[in-house]
Write an enzyme that holds these catalytic residues in place. Structure first.
Site, mmCIF file in Angstrom:
data_model
loop_
_atom_site.group_PDB
_atom_site.id
_atom_site.type_symbol
_atom_site.label_atom_id
_atom_site.label_comp_id
_atom_site.label_asym_id
_atom_site.label_seq_id
_atom_site.Cartn_x
_atom_site.Cartn_y
_atom_site.Cartn_z
ATOM 1 C CE LYS A 107 -4.452 -1.748 1.326
ATOM 2 N NZ LYS A 107 -4.174 -3.187 1.665
HETATM 3 C C1 PLP Z 1 -4.667 -4.486 1.024
HETATM 4 C C2 PLP Z 1 -4.046 -5.616 0.672
HETATM 5 C C3 PLP Z 1 -4.469 -6.615 -0.123
HETATM 6 C C4 PLP Z 1 -5.700 -6.464 -0.945
HETATM 7 O O1 PLP Z 1 -5.418 -5.598 -1.904
HETATM 8 P P1 PLP Z 1 -6.612 -4.937 -2.953
HETATM 9 O O2 PLP Z 1 -6.261 -3.940 -3.747
HETATM 10 O O3 PLP Z 1 -7.736 -4.319 -1.879
HETATM 11 O O4 PLP Z 1 -7.322 -5.961 -3.884
HETATM 12 C C5 PLP Z 1 -3.991 -7.767 -0.122
HETATM 13 N N1 PLP Z 1 -2.727 -8.013 0.533
HETATM 14 C C6 PLP Z 1 -2.042 -6.983 1.809
HETATM 15 C C7 PLP Z 1 -1.234 -7.404 2.630
HETATM 16 C C8 PLP Z 1 -2.964 -5.894 1.729
HETATM 17 O O5 PLP Z 1 -2.799 -5.106 2.526
#
Ligand code: PLP
Length: 438
Positions: A107
């Site tokens: 993220k």
């Molecule tokens: C947010 C997140 C996801 C999912 O990603 P999306 O874009 O919401 O599909 C997967 N793994 C981790 C560790 C995350 O923090």
């Protein structure tokens, strides 16, 4: 570039407006009116570029004349001062490690770009933008670190007291002076309810320019295409003429949507595996064309526990609401908690590589996809969305060993916590926000 809403009833806007608004006024999600294309010549020039070269070349197509090129280039360098390694963990199988940013989760890619674009556009308007987020952990820390020290912005984070891990709490409460952590005496749903209430509070609207930083913002989506583009260029050189597979551990499907965007731009990507846990609304849609979101169920891979994914609207848009068309490029595979643990263990035993549970869901889904199509020999990339240390309990269960804490993390653990305790009624939050400028 012009962006319009997936609900199609509000006026098209610039990147600036789409970034500062987040959600369109009609409740839809912003999508580019036309996805930019890279020519074969542009792609071959980029093959020898750095990650930041690739990121810049994509960002400039979306920003157009809205951000001067030297500024954009500087912002990209500020965003991505860390590596994006591709590790080969098996014959033709790569893990793209997206967890070398400051909060050790993918993220960071979206949040850091969003923060800098927001800061740039807010400064143009001589405004102070207040980002309000409810978090149960990872999004909040990426946003806190992303906006840390960015002029013309500040962040107010609400997190449930006692319900985030110690590491997460340290990340949420130790960022800079423009990041305010509110420890809410309640659960995550209370935090979300309070944030929603603030967004519709007319008194607050007069006092502050509020925005959200969740994955619906187009300036969080665009930068997630960077690492697909980068990996596809690296691997197409090594495996010329072979379509590349990407397996994506999915929750709100923002990550997958960014991959679709990269493919539409012309980067050499063959097919996607959309890996989910027991929250399989999209997986079921891909098999029968019926979208029936269900109540969220709790799994080991908590960041993917989403019953009604927000970015599904964008996927529908890109595939003209046609599930067969979507299915010709995306295969949905759902993985159980038991399979997730088993995958962490078997990959570790085979190669010594420790992957976090979310990554393991992606790995398992890729294996299943290939098993059903023997002999293709397509190179595959699993997007690794988090550092295993963030989910060390699952790792302990799977392999009976502890994951060493990386150096960057140790520094965060020692910083003093800075948070304001508030109740779960709206008056505490509203008072805090009203007093921000006093
Ligand atoms: C947010 C997140 C996801 C999912 O990603 P999306 O874009 O919401 O599909 C997967 N793994 C981790 C560790 C995350 O923090």
């Amino acid at each position: 570039m012009i962006f319009f809403s997936t609900s199609k009833s509000s006026t098209p806007v610039s990147l600036k407006r789409a970034t500062l608004e987040g959600l369109a006024p009609d409740g839809g999600l912003y999508v580019p009116a036309e996805v930019p294309r890279f020519s074969a010549e542009e792609l071959s020039l980029l093959e020898s570029g750095t990650f930041n070269n690739v990121a810049f070349s994509i960002a400039r197509k979306f920003a157009g004349a809205e951000v001067p090129l030297d500024t954009l280039s500087r912002l990209i360098d500020e965003c991505y001062g860390f590596d994006t390694p591709l590790r080969e963990v098996g014959e033709g199988t790569f893990v793209e490690e997206l967890f070398h940013g400051p909060t050790l989760a993918f993220k960071d890619y979206g949040a850091r770009f969003l923060a800098r674009m927001t800061g740039y556009f807010a400064a143009e308007d001589r405004k102070m933008i207040t980002v309000l987020v409810a978090t149960s952990g990872d999004t909040g820390s990426a946003v806190a670190y992303g906006f840390n020290g960015i002029p013309n912005t500040r962040v107010v984070l609400l997190y449930p007291s006692g319900k985030v891990s110690r590491l997460q709490e340290q990340q949420l409460t130790t960022a800079g002076d423009n990041v305010f952590a509110l420890e809410v005496q309640g659960d995550f749903d209370d935090c979300q309810r309070l944030v929603k209430q603030a967004f519709v509070d007319p008194d607050l609207k007069r006092a502050l320019t509020l925005t959200s930083a969740n994955s619906i913002n187009i300036s969080r989506l665009i930068p997630q295409s960077f690492y697909y583009a980068w990996a596809s260029l690296q691997l197409s050189r090594r495996f010329p003429g072979k379509p590349l597979l990407f397996s994506v551990p999915s929750g709100n499907y923002g990550n997958l949507t960014a991959g679709v965007l990269a493919r539409m731009m012309g980067f050499p990507i063959g097919h996607f595996v959309a890996a989910s846990n027991a929250n399989d609304s999209v997986t079921r849609y891909l098999s029968d064309g019926r979208y029936e979101p269900r109540q969220t169920v709790r799994t080991l891979t908590t960041a993917m526990d989403v019953g009604n994914p927000s970015n599904f609207a964008r996927l529908l848009h890109f595939y003209d609401n046609d599930f067969r068309k979507m299915g010709s490029e995306i295969t949905g595979i759902s993985v159980t908690d038991g399979e997730t643990i088993e995958t962490i263990r078997s990959v570790y035993e085979r190669s010594g590589y420790i992957m976090d549970p979310h990554t393991a869901v992606g790995y398992r889904a890729l294996e299943e996809f290939r098993r059903a199509r023997p002999g293709d020999g397509y190179p595959g990339v699993v997007l690794s969305t988090a550092h295993p240390v963030k989910f060390d309990e699952a790792i302990m269960t799977a392999i009976g060993a502890e994951v060493p804490i990386p150096e960057e993390m140790k520094a965060v653990m020692d910083k003093p916590k800075k948070a304001t305790l508030i109740g779960n009624g709206y008056s505490d939050l509203s008072r805090f926000l009203q007093n921000l400028d006093r």
